[in-house]
Design a protein around this motif. Structure first.
Motif, PDB file in Angstrom:
ATOM      1  N   ALA A  84      -1.633   1.373   2.131  1.00  0.00           N
ATOM      2  CA  ALA A  84      -1.941   0.435   1.048  1.00  0.00           C
ATOM      3  C   ALA A  84      -3.037   0.956   0.109  1.00  0.00           C
ATOM      4  O   ALA A  84      -2.847   0.978  -1.113  1.00  0.00           O
ATOM      5  N   PRO A  85      -4.190   1.394   0.631  1.00  0.00           N
ATOM      6  CA  PRO A  85      -5.205   1.936  -0.299  1.00  0.00           C
ATOM      7  C   PRO A  85      -4.748   3.224  -0.972  1.00  0.00           C
ATOM      8  O   PRO A  85      -5.132   3.501  -2.113  1.00  0.00           O
ATOM      9  N   ALA A 131      -1.653   3.834  -1.882  1.00  0.00           N
ATOM     10  CA  ALA A 131      -0.748   3.393  -2.948  1.00  0.00           C
ATOM     11  C   ALA A 131      -1.531   2.908  -4.159  1.00  0.00           C
ATOM     12  O   ALA A 131      -1.153   3.197  -5.307  1.00  0.00           O
ATOM     13  N   ARG A 132      -2.606   2.168  -3.931  1.00  0.00           N
ATOM     14  CA  ARG A 132      -3.420   1.692  -5.048  1.00  0.00           C
ATOM     15  C   ARG A 132      -4.025   2.869  -5.805  1.00  0.00           C
ATOM     16  O   ARG A 132      -4.078   2.874  -7.042  1.00  0.00           O
ATOM     17  N   ALA A 133      -4.482   3.879  -5.057  1.00  0.00           N
ATOM     18  CA  ALA A 133      -5.060   5.061  -5.703  1.00  0.00           C
ATOM     19  C   ALA A 133      -4.007   5.825  -6.492  1.00  0.00           C
ATOM     20  O   ALA A 133      -4.268   6.296  -7.610  1.00  0.00           O
ATOM     21  N   LEU A 134      -2.804   5.955  -5.934  1.00  0.00           N
ATOM     22  CA  LEU A 134      -1.717   6.628  -6.649  1.00  0.00           C
ATOM     23  C   LEU A 134      -1.374   5.876  -7.931  1.00  0.00           C
ATOM     24  O   LEU A 134      -1.218   6.477  -8.998  1.00  0.00           O
ATOM     25  N   ALA A 171       4.255  -0.555   1.970  1.00  0.00           N
ATOM     26  CA  ALA A 171       2.917  -0.651   1.388  1.00  0.00           C
ATOM     27  C   ALA A 171       2.889  -0.109  -0.039  1.00  0.00           C
ATOM     28  O   ALA A 171       2.321  -0.737  -0.945  1.00  0.00           O
ATOM     29  N   TYR A 172       3.496   1.055  -0.240  1.00  0.00           N
ATOM     30  CA  TYR A 172       3.515   1.635  -1.583  1.00  0.00           C
ATOM     31  C   TYR A 172       4.274   0.735  -2.552  1.00  0.00           C
ATOM     32  O   TYR A 172       3.859   0.520  -3.692  1.00  0.00           O
ATOM     33  N   ASP A 173       5.382   0.189  -2.113  1.00  0.00           N
ATOM     34  CA  ASP A 173       6.217  -0.631  -2.983  1.00  0.00           C
ATOM     35  C   ASP A 173       5.513  -1.927  -3.367  1.00  0.00           C
ATOM     36  O   ASP A 173       5.539  -2.345  -4.524  1.00  0.00           O
ATOM     37  N   ILE A 174       4.873  -2.554  -2.396  1.00  0.00           N
ATOM     38  CA  ILE A 174       4.160  -3.795  -2.665  1.00  0.00           C
ATOM     39  C   ILE A 174       3.008  -3.559  -3.636  1.00  0.00           C
ATOM     40  O   ILE A 174       2.847  -4.278  -4.634  1.00  0.00           O
ATOM     41  N   GLU A 175       2.200  -2.527  -3.366  1.00  0.00           N
ATOM     42  CA  GLU A 175       1.041  -2.271  -4.221  1.00  0.00           C
ATOM     43  C   GLU A 175       1.463  -1.824  -5.620  1.00  0.00           C
ATOM     44  O   GLU A 175       0.859  -2.232  -6.625  1.00  0.00           O
ATOM     45  N   LEU A 176       2.487  -0.989  -5.714  1.00  0.00           N
ATOM     46  CA  LEU A 176       2.930  -0.518  -7.022  1.00  0.00           C
ATOM     47  C   LEU A 176       3.605  -1.641  -7.814  1.00  0.00           C
ATOM     48  O   LEU A 176       3.444  -1.732  -9.036  1.00  0.00           O
ATOM     49  N   CYS A 177       4.365  -2.500  -7.150  1.00  0.00           N
ATOM     50  CA  CYS A 177       4.964  -3.640  -7.841  1.00  0.00           C
ATOM     51  C   CYS A 177       3.902  -4.612  -8.335  1.00  0.00           C
ATOM     52  O   CYS A 177       4.055  -5.223  -9.407  1.00  0.00           O
ATOM     53  N   ARG A 178       2.836  -4.769  -7.590  1.00  0.00           N
ATOM     54  CA  ARG A 178       1.738  -5.611  -8.051  1.00  0.00           C
ATOM     55  C   ARG A 178       1.084  -5.031  -9.301  1.00  0.00           C
ATOM     56  O   ARG A 178       0.678  -5.759 -10.207  1.00  0.00           O
ATOM     57  N   ALA A 193      -8.007   8.874  -1.319  1.00  0.00           N
ATOM     58  CA  ALA A 193      -7.573   7.755  -0.481  1.00  0.00           C
ATOM     59  C   ALA A 193      -7.436   8.272   0.947  1.00  0.00           C
ATOM     60  O   ALA A 193      -7.324   9.478   1.169  1.00  0.00           O
ATOM     61  N   PRO A 194      -7.438   7.370   1.941  1.00  0.00           N
ATOM     62  CA  PRO A 194      -7.399   7.833   3.334  1.00  0.00           C
ATOM     63  C   PRO A 194      -6.080   8.460   3.758  1.00  0.00           C
ATOM     64  O   PRO A 194      -6.060   9.331   4.624  1.00  0.00           O
TER      65      PRO A 194
END
Length: 342
Positions: A156-157, A159-162, A183-190, A330-331
């Motif tokens: 998740a973090p 994805a936000r950084a990407l 996680a990537y899909d949720i964060e990127l869609c947001r 990101a981690p």
């Protein structure tokens, strides 16, 4: 003035040698849910912590002291309280809870304890390669769920950084290959309201992911496509971008090249491919986290962490152009190698 001929003190070597002590202290405290206790009752006395967990005061005090030494706790009154870092990431139920990842890593230290065997034999030690093809063949349902929950905490973090480092505003349909947990899909869609995503992963992973997508309120924008990107002849079509997020390090070069060829075939001309990973420097002299993650792949998989140059060559050979690397912090990933289908 320091004598230039004086050797440096061995403090850094001591820090490296005792790294497992810190990791185990954090894992035990997390398994006890100690940080959740102290979030609900900051300053809880040592005696009460011991009583709550049915342990003697001596180990309770030593564990609390160790967590304070790790800057995860501070003294408050007669007891201890969480630091902001612990309060954000180590309290169960918080949005960015990191505990599942810590416990997943802790369960896999057994393979690291046999690192000499992995180095000598060039075989994973976190599972028996004679009995299973990979660690993803694990049949324990509870363990599977915990593993993908831990991957969400890591992804998740990242994805936000990407999403902040790479402009994906022009992408409308994203295929996340091996994107279990979403996680990537949720964060990127947001971040990108016009984006829709498809998670391609094994059927049981998709079922575990469904609940996470529904909880995020994105069931209408994040679709689940059960499949096996290693064995299926082709990937789902109809997407203008493909994401490979933290999966390429699991596989060897021939397997990764095969995945990239499938990605190329699935994309339309001008389609985008994004490989998000912890990237080893082209000189293969670091950075530390990607280098250690690569060693973790030795004990856990048949892969390793690769360099931007290696990904770039594979992408070019698969028919992609305009290869570039985007860096972030990101981690779970520190960069993305991006290319376009000619």
């Amino acid at each position: 003035m320091t004598d230039p001929g004086t050797p440096p003190p061995p403090h850094r070597l001591m820090d490296i040698a005792t790294g497992l002590w810190a990791a185990k202290a954090l894992a035990v405290a997390t398994r006890m849910d100690l940080f959740s206790d102290l979030s609900a009752a900051p300053g809880l006395p040592v005696a009460e912590v011991a009583a709550r967990h049915g342990i003697a005061e001596r180990p309770a005090e030593l564990l609390l002291t160790a967590c304070a030494g790790l800057d995860l706790l501070v003294r408050e009154g007669e007891g201890y309280a969480n630091t902001p870092e612990a309060e954000t990431y180590l309290v169960r139920g918080r949005p960015d809870y990191f505990g599942d990842l810590l416990l997943s890593l802790d369960r896999r230290y057994a393979g690291w304890m046999r690192l000499d065997e992995a180095v000598a034999g060039n075989v994973p030690t976190n599972f028996d390669p004679r009995a299973k093809e990979s660690m993803f063949d694990e049949q324990d349902a509870a363990l599977k769920k915990t593993f993908w929950a831990s991957m969400y905490a890591l992804s998740a973090p990242s994805a936000r950084a990407l999403g902040a480092a790479l402009d994906l505003g022009g992408v409308r349909r994203l295929l996340d290959v091996g994107g279990g947990g979403a996680a990537y899909d949720i964060e990127l869609c947001r971040r990108y309201p016009r984006l829709r995503a498809t998670v391609l992963d094994l059927p049981f992973v998709c079922e575990l992911t469904r609940e996470r997508v529904e909880e995020a309120g994105l069931a209408d924008r994040v679709a689940l496509a059960p499949g096996d990107f290693l064995r299926d002849a082709a990937l789902p079509a109809g997407h203008d971008a493909v994401l490979l997020s933290q999966i390429m390090h699991n596989w060897d070069e021939p397997t990764n090249r095969s995945i990239l060829r499938k990605c190329h075939a699935a994309l339309p001309p001008g389609g985008l491919i994004v490989i998000s990973e912890l990237l080893v420097d082209d000189a293969k002299d670091g950075p530390l986290l990607p280098a250690l993650m690569s060693l973790n792949m030795l004990v856990s998989t048949w892969g390793r962490n690769y360099t931007p140059g290696e990904y770039g060559q594979w992408l070019t050979d698969a028919g992609f152009t305009d290869v570039r690397t985007v860096r972030f912090s990101a981690p779970g990933a520190d960069g993305a190698v991006v290319a376009v289908k000619a």
